[in-house]
Scaffold this motif. Structure first.
Motif, PDB file in Angstrom:
ATOM      1  N   VAL A   2       0.839  -1.209   0.000  1.00  0.00           N
ATOM      2  CA  VAL A   2       0.000   0.000   0.000  1.00  0.00           C
ATOM      3  C   VAL A   2       0.872   1.257   0.000  1.00  0.00           C
ATOM      4  CG1 VAL A   2      -1.702   1.305   1.317  1.00  0.00           C
ATOM      5  CG2 VAL A   2      -1.933  -1.178   1.103  1.00  0.00           C
ATOM      6  N   GLY A   3       1.937   1.189   0.843  1.00  0.00           N
ATOM      7  CA  GLY A   3       2.828   2.350   0.909  1.00  0.00           C
ATOM      8  C   GLY A   3       3.516   2.617  -0.422  1.00  0.00           C
ATOM      9  N   HIS A   4       4.009   1.536  -1.045  1.00  0.00           N
ATOM     10  CA  HIS A   4       4.692   1.699  -2.325  1.00  0.00           C
ATOM     11  C   HIS A   4       3.733   2.244  -3.380  1.00  0.00           C
ATOM     12  CE1 HIS A   4       8.806  -0.136  -2.061  1.00  0.00           C
ATOM     13  NE2 HIS A   4       8.292  -0.517  -0.885  1.00  0.00           N
ATOM     14  N   LEU A   5       2.519   1.738  -3.437  1.00  0.00           N
ATOM     15  CA  LEU A   5       1.558   2.230  -4.423  1.00  0.00           C
ATOM     16  C   LEU A   5       1.204   3.695  -4.167  1.00  0.00           C
ATOM     17  CD1 LEU A   5      -0.852  -0.828  -4.832  1.00  0.00           C
ATOM     18  CD2 LEU A   5       0.824   0.045  -6.473  1.00  0.00           C
ATOM     19  N   ALA A   6       1.005   4.015  -2.882  1.00  0.00           N
ATOM     20  CA  ALA A   6       0.637   5.409  -2.549  1.00  0.00           C
ATOM     21  C   ALA A   6       1.748   6.376  -2.951  1.00  0.00           C
ATOM     22  CB  ALA A   6       0.340   5.502  -1.049  1.00  0.00           C
ATOM     23  N   PHE A   7       2.999   6.013  -2.593  1.00  0.00           N
ATOM     24  CA  PHE A   7       4.110   6.897  -2.947  1.00  0.00           C
ATOM     25  C   PHE A   7       4.338   6.931  -4.456  1.00  0.00           C
ATOM     26  CE2 PHE A   7       5.615   6.323   1.560  1.00  0.00           C
ATOM     27  CZ  PHE A   7       5.491   7.659   1.907  1.00  0.00           C
ATOM     28  N   ALA A   8       4.070   5.822  -5.137  1.00  0.00           N
ATOM     29  CA  ALA A   8       4.223   5.807  -6.602  1.00  0.00           C
ATOM     30  C   ALA A   8       3.212   6.742  -7.254  1.00  0.00           C
ATOM     31  CB  ALA A   8       4.045   4.376  -7.128  1.00  0.00           C
ATOM     32  N   TRP A  72      12.372   1.510  -8.301  1.00  0.00           N
ATOM     33  CA  TRP A  72      12.270   2.880  -7.798  1.00  0.00           C
ATOM     34  C   TRP A  72      13.436   3.745  -8.308  1.00  0.00           C
ATOM     35  CZ3 TRP A  72       8.724   5.852  -5.630  1.00  0.00           C
ATOM     36  CH2 TRP A  72       7.576   5.226  -5.113  1.00  0.00           C
ATOM     37  N   SER A  73      14.555   3.101  -8.660  1.00  0.00           N
ATOM     38  CA  SER A  73      15.693   3.897  -9.178  1.00  0.00           C
ATOM     39  C   SER A  73      15.384   4.500 -10.545  1.00  0.00           C
ATOM     40  CB  SER A  73      16.939   3.004  -9.279  1.00  0.00           C
ATOM     41  OG  SER A  73      17.318   2.542  -8.012  1.00  0.00           O
ATOM     42  N   ILE A  74      14.392   3.956 -11.246  1.00  0.00           N
ATOM     43  CA  ILE A  74      14.022   4.512 -12.559  1.00  0.00           C
ATOM     44  C   ILE A  74      13.563   5.953 -12.424  1.00  0.00           C
ATOM     45  CG2 ILE A  74      12.345   4.282 -14.438  1.00  0.00           C
ATOM     46  CD1 ILE A  74      12.414   1.267 -13.980  1.00  0.00           C
ATOM     47  N   TRP A  92      13.111  12.874  -3.953  1.00  0.00           N
ATOM     48  CA  TRP A  92      14.064  12.283  -2.986  1.00  0.00           C
ATOM     49  C   TRP A  92      13.422  12.124  -1.606  1.00  0.00           C
ATOM     50  CZ3 TRP A  92      17.683   9.486  -1.359  1.00  0.00           C
ATOM     51  CH2 TRP A  92      18.285   9.678  -0.094  1.00  0.00           C
ATOM     52  N   THR A  93      12.606  13.093  -1.201  1.00  0.00           N
ATOM     53  CA  THR A  93      11.914  12.993   0.094  1.00  0.00           C
ATOM     54  C   THR A  93      11.002  11.754   0.126  1.00  0.00           C
ATOM     55  OG1 THR A  93      11.972  15.405   0.292  1.00  0.00           O
ATOM     56  CG2 THR A  93      10.423  14.208   1.709  1.00  0.00           C
ATOM     57  N   ILE A  94      10.292  11.526  -1.001  1.00  0.00           N
ATOM     58  CA  ILE A  94       9.417  10.341  -1.070  1.00  0.00           C
ATOM     59  C   ILE A  94      10.241   9.064  -0.926  1.00  0.00           C
ATOM     60  CG2 ILE A  94       7.921   9.026  -2.609  1.00  0.00           C
ATOM     61  CD1 ILE A  94       6.978  11.714  -3.781  1.00  0.00           C
ATOM     62  N   ILE A  95      11.373   9.022  -1.659  1.00  0.00           N
ATOM     63  CA  ILE A  95      12.226   7.821  -1.596  1.00  0.00           C
ATOM     64  C   ILE A  95      12.806   7.649  -0.198  1.00  0.00           C
ATOM     65  CG2 ILE A  95      14.364   6.814  -2.477  1.00  0.00           C
ATOM     66  CD1 ILE A  95      13.677   8.031  -5.193  1.00  0.00           C
TER      67      ILE A  95
END
Length: 734
Positions: A2-8, A72-74, A92-95
């Protein structure tokens, strides 16, 4: 996921103005795909705390984290490259937030964090450096390094916490185990030893169990304290060896029974113990509980003894005999030898038991056992089956005549007189034997065949040894079939009564008839009374048969003249029934026969069963007005005592004395004269049985007998024929 999708999604919205929607959409879908796959991988490790993770699972988890980092590096390397600095800083803050989240959620899997954080952090720092934003590149690199170091420390702290928790849980389990065994097992003390197996922190109760002071026992080897004299010789009991091995191998044990020696006294302890571990997981000794179970052990040994030995004679019991016979059969089969089983039954023991009492009988059995022990050796085992039956197992009976010699020795030894409580007792022994595997290949078959041989020995009068023969099966089967038919004989109306006249010795007029039962079986034809009466007594079928005879005889006697009596034989089994007197009353009432016309005939054997019950029953019968005759006087266990206590109406002299007197045998003549004189003095009549000739009748008359019975005056006849005698007599009188 969920976190990865939200940040994406947030990152896509941030990059939407400067990046093609196609590329952004493809990247978001890629993040979603790896997120879903990551959930599946994590789900496969949901029970990792209960099992060991495989190397394949470990590598898959770490490599997939690296794949997520590459996805995520893309974003910083390609999608945000060249966009305004504010956009890249926000990305960068999101990452960075994702990196912190991974440290939070995967604290116990540091390589997974390193794989993800190292790749995505290096991508951000590299992106900033390529665009000339050196300060941001350095900041990204420092943050990534701190995150990597922090993830390792978090993992180390988490691992320490887990190990500490595991240690606490283990200690809790040990304490719970010890307390549970202490409470439920009623343990007497706690004990503890160090790595050198020396007792430490000895409790007062443990010191008391060791019969030593706490200070004296502290620091000494546990085995030395409980081994006693065995410590110096090194020859420990097997249970102490078992304890030493478990301590050496650091194995937990529970309820281990150990033979110990305390101050030279043998004792039995029940010990339980668990290895101890220190904070670093190193072995620190043993801790456990113990209790003294000597009394319980002795009780169990006594129970085991009682299960295999007879308490009265101390001989092996039936269980041990059957086990020994089974072993002998196995030995015979293995070595092609023979074994033997002998069954022994005491002759005339019942008479001793009934006349002198069970206490004397028990003492006599103990003396019998002592004599049987004299023949015991490594090859012969003697035991008691129960009652007055004993048995012998010969493990190797290959030697010629060994069975016959043992049987002869048993009969000769047991036939010698016994002295019990100032009584001289004479009993003999009958022996039946079977040889295995010839006469049986199983314990049951061999014991059954030996019993058949014993049964034949008893039938032949006792005091003999008979070996098993296959023909005995036929006799046993015949007896079984006869018993089955006898059980249905009454219902099938197969019995009938014959009547033998008893005449006055002077004028030869009929004074009574003796009722004699006959059996005409539909399956076996005519069966001799000598054959079915003993069988009926053994099976207690004589009780209903005797009741039927009594009733039928009274019904028939009602047809005769009033002065003619009916004599009915009563078995001891029937006489000892509680309602025997009621049966007599019912028979008289149903027939209408006057009590004075009924005479009950009994033999002396009734006084050997329970003299008080027999006497009470006969007194009640005499109180009704019936007579009581003593049959076969002088052939059984004669005693003048019961003649004085019980007023018999008639004494019947057995035919063996009558026939002996007829040939002028001095002893027979003396016995008949003595019986007649005694009967006259006691106001009793006498009946001579078995008179078959005129000379015998004349002699009996001269000797003073009152009545005569025998073939000379009439054979047993049907009721119709008996009635005709009176009709003919009346016609002659007319």
């Amino acid at each position: 996921m969920v976190g990865h999708l939200a940040f994406a999604v947030i990152a896509a919205a941030l990059l939407y103005r400067g990046v093609s929607p196609v590329w952004l959409g493809a990247w978001v879908l890629l993040v979603a795909a790896v997120g879903i796959q990551g959930v599946k991988i994590d789900a496969g490790l949901a029970e990792a705390h209960e099992r060991k993770i495989t190397n394949t699972e470990f590598r898959r988890h770490v490599l997939f984290a690296g794949l997520v980092g590459l996805v995520w590096s893309i974003a910083p390397l390609f999608l945000a490259h060249g966009l305004p600095l504010a956009v890249q800083a926000t990305l960068w803050t999101i990452i960075a937030a994702l990196i912190l989240g991974s440290i939070l959620f995967y604290g116990s899997a540091p390589l997974t964090i390193i794989s993800f954080t190292g790749i995505v952090g290096a991508a951000c720092a590299g992106s900033f450096a390529l665009q000339g934003h050196n300060s941001l590149a350095a900041l990204s690199a420092i943050f990534t390094a701190i995150a990597l170091f922090g993830s390792i420390e978090v993992a180390r702290t988490s691992l320490r916490a887990q190990l500490a928790l595991s240690g606490v849980n283990e200690k809790d389990e040990v304490v719970s185990l010890l307390l549970r065994e202490f409470e439920e097992g009623e343990a007497d003390w706690l004990w503890q030893i160090d790595t050198t197996r020396k007792v430490r922190a000895i409790s007062p109760r443990f010191a008391y169990a060791l019969s030593q002071q706490q200070a004296d026992a502290e620091g000494k080897p546990l085995l030395q304290l409980i081994a006693g004299k065995h410590w110096e010789t090194g020859k420990f009991p097997a249970s102490l060896h078992d304890l030493a091995d478990r301590l050496k191998n650091r194995e937990s044990f529970s309820n281990l029974i150990v033979e110990v020696s305390i101050r030279g006294e043998p004792r039995w302890w029940e010990l339980s113990g668990t290895p101890m571990r220190d904070d670093k997981g190193n072995f620190a000794g043993f801790r456990g509980v113990g209790s003294d179970v000597t009394s319980q052990r002795e009780s169990s040994e006594k129970i085991a003894y009682l299960a295999r030995f007879d308490t009265l004679t101390s001989l092996p019991n039936r269980l041990q005999l059957t086990e020994a016979l089974g072993d002998a059969l196995k030995y015979s089969a293995e070595w092609r030898t023979k074994c033997a089983f002998l069954m022994i039954d005491l002759d005339r023991f019942k008479a001793v038991n009934d006349s002198l009492g069970h206490l004397v009988g028990d003492k006599l059995l103990a003396q019998v056992a002592a004599r049987l022990k004299n023949i015991v050796n490594d090859n012969i085992l003697c035991g008691r089956l129960g009652g007055d039956e004993f048995a012998v197992v010969i493990r190797d009976a290959s030697e010629a005549k060994i069975v016959a010699n043992v049987a002869k020795q048993i009969i000769e030894s047991l036939s010698q007189p016994y002295q019990v409580d100032n009584h001289t007792c004479y009993v003999g022994a009958s022996v039946g034997s079977a040889v295995g595997p010839r006469d049986g290949e199983s314990v049951e078959e061999l014991m059954r065949n030996a019993d058949l041989a014993l049964y034949r020995s008893k039938d032949e009068g006792g005091g003999e040894h008979f070996v098993y023969e296959p023909s005995l099966h036929a006799l046993a089967e015949e007896r079984r079939q006869l018993e089955l038919s006898l059980r249905d004989a009454l219902n099938n109306d197969e019995f009938l009564l014959h009547y033998q006249p008893v005449v006055d010795a002077n004028d030869h007029t009929i004074v009574s008839f003796e009722a004699l039962v006959r059996w005409q079986s539909k399956d076996h034809g005519f069966v001799s009374p000598a054959k079915f009466i003993p069988l009926a007594e053994d099976t207690r079928l004589i009780v209903p048969i005797g009741k039927w005879v009594l009733r039928q005889a009274c019904m028939e006697a009602r047809k005769w003249p009033e002065h003619v009596k009916i004599n009915v034989n009563v078995s001891p089994e029937q006489l000892l029934e509680p309602d025997f007197t009621n049966e007599v009353v019912e028979a008289l009432a149903a027939s209408g026969l006057r009590p004075e016309r009924l005479e009950i005939e009994v033999t002396e054997s009734i006084f050997l069963r329970d003299a008080s019950i027999a006497r009470a029953a006969l007194e009640q019968v005499m109180a009704l007005g019936c007579g009581v005759a003593l049959d076969d006087f002088g052939t059984g266990y004669s005693s003048l005592g019961y003649l004085r206590k019980l007023r018999f109406s008639t004494i019947k002299v057995d035919k063996t004395f009558v026939q002996g007197a007829a040939v002028r045998n001095a002893e027979s003549l003396a016995i008949v004269r003595a019986v007649v004189a005694m009967a006259q003095s006691l106001d009793m009549t006498t009946t001579a049985e078995g008179v078959e000739t005129e000379e015998e009748a004349q002699l009996i008359r001269q000797l003073g007998c009152d009545k005569i019975q025998g073939f000379y005056f009439g054979r047993p006849m049907t009721g119709e024929d008996a009635l005709k005698l009176f009709v003919q007599s009346m016609r002659r009188s007319a």
